[in-house]
Design an enzyme around this catalytic site. Structure first.
Site, PDB file in Angstrom:
ATOM      1  N   HIS A  65       0.820  -1.203   0.000  1.00  0.00           N
ATOM      2  CA  HIS A  65       0.000   0.000   0.000  1.00  0.00           C
ATOM      3  C   HIS A  65       0.854   1.252   0.000  1.00  0.00           C
ATOM      4  CE1 HIS A  65      -2.989  -2.680   2.402  1.00  0.00           C
ATOM      5  NE2 HIS A  65      -3.104  -2.884   1.105  1.00  0.00           N
ATOM      6  N   LYS A  74       5.595   7.393   7.896  1.00  0.00           N
ATOM      7  CA  LYS A  74       5.089   6.608   9.022  1.00  0.00           C
ATOM      8  C   LYS A  74       6.222   5.889   9.723  1.00  0.00           C
ATOM      9  CE  LYS A  74       3.313   3.187   5.776  1.00  0.00           C
ATOM     10  NZ  LYS A  74       2.088   2.534   5.336  1.00  0.00           N
ATOM     11  N   TYR A 134       1.237   1.602  13.638  1.00  0.00           N
ATOM     12  CA  TYR A 134       1.643   2.602  12.657  1.00  0.00           C
ATOM     13  C   TYR A 134       1.468   3.985  13.276  1.00  0.00           C
ATOM     14  CZ  TYR A 134      -0.140  -1.254   9.741  1.00  0.00           C
ATOM     15  OH  TYR A 134      -0.420  -2.477   9.188  1.00  0.00           O
ATOM     16  N   ASP A 170      -6.496  -6.230  -1.794  1.00  0.00           N
ATOM     17  CA  ASP A 170      -5.136  -6.625  -2.132  1.00  0.00           C
ATOM     18  C   ASP A 170      -5.105  -7.689  -3.221  1.00  0.00           C
ATOM     19  OD1 ASP A 170      -4.182  -4.758  -0.363  1.00  0.00           O
ATOM     20  OD2 ASP A 170      -3.779  -6.193   1.235  1.00  0.00           O
TER      21      ASP A 170
END
Length: 184
Positions: A65, A74, A134, A170
C-alpha cells in the site's frame, strides 16, 4: 536507541534498548528528540497525527500500500508477534526507485521503521498473531490510496510463508508497471 541505515534512500531502522529483568521488560518505543535529530528537522516528530494498529494471523499478507500526492510518512513496529515487513521505493527520481527491502519486525527487539513518503509498504504475519502499530503523519484519505499486488512479477518479492488470507482489495491490486505509468 540506535539508528541503523537501510539501503533504501531515507529509510531508517530505529532499534530500542529494552531493559529486561525478572518482571519482564521496559522499552522506549519512540523518542521525538532522537527522531528529530536523525531527520535533521526540529519538530518533525510533532507532525505525526494518527496512531493505528492491525492484528493479523500467521500467513496473512497486508499490502503493498501507498499514497498518491505528497504520500505519507510513518513509523511502523510490531508490538506482538513477528512480521516480514517489505518496503518498495516508488519515488520517481530516487536512487533506489523500484528496489525493495525486507525487515524482520518483532516483539523481541522492538525495531521499527521510518518509512518516508513515496514508498509502498506491506507485511506478512509470521506468528499465530501479529500486532503492527503505525504512527502516521497524515489522516487517511481513501481517494489517495494506491496498491500493488504482493506477488507482482516485476517486483519479485519473496514472502517467507504461503499466503493464508489476503483482502479483496489486495487480491485485485494493480501492477508495478501500472503504478509506474501513474507516477510519471
Amino acid at each position: 536507541m540506535r539508528i541503523e541505515p537501510s539501503r533504501l534512500a531515507g529509510v531508517a531502522v530505529f532499534v530500542p534498548d529494552p531493559h529486561r529483568d525478572e518482571r519482564g521488560l521496559f522499552t522506549r518505543t519512540f523518542d521525538a528528540a532522537i527522531f528529530d535529530d536523525w531527520l535533521g528537522v526540529p519538530g518533525a516528530a510533532a507532525t505525526f497525527v494518527q496512531d493505528s494498529q492491525s492484528r493479523s494471523g500467521r500467513g496473512v499478507i497486508r499490502g503493498l500500500h501507498g499514497r498518491r500526492g505528497r504520500g505519507e510518512a510513518k513509523l511502523v513496529r510490531c508490538a506482538n508477534g513477528a512480521v516480514h515487513d517489505v518496503l518498495v521505493d516508488a519515488r520517481p527520481g530516487s536512487a533506489t526507485f523500484g528496489q525493495h527491502e525486507s525487515f524482520l519486525l518483532d516483539d523481541n527487539d522492538f525495531r521499527h521503521l521510518y518509512v518516508p513518503p513515496g514508498l509502498l509498504h506491506g507485511f506478512q504475519a509470521l506468528t499465530r498473531t501479529a500486532d503492527v502499530c503505525y504512527r502516521i503523519d497524515r489522516g487517511h484519505d481513501p481517494a489517495e490510496d494506491v496498491a500493488v499486488a504482493h506477488d507482482d512479477p516485476d517486483l519479485a518479492i519473496r514472502w517467507p510463508l504461503p499466503v493464508t488470507v489476503i483482502s479483496e482489495r489486495d487480491t485485485t491490486a494493480g501492477s508495478w508497471a501500472g503504478l509506474i505509468t501513474q507516477l510519471h
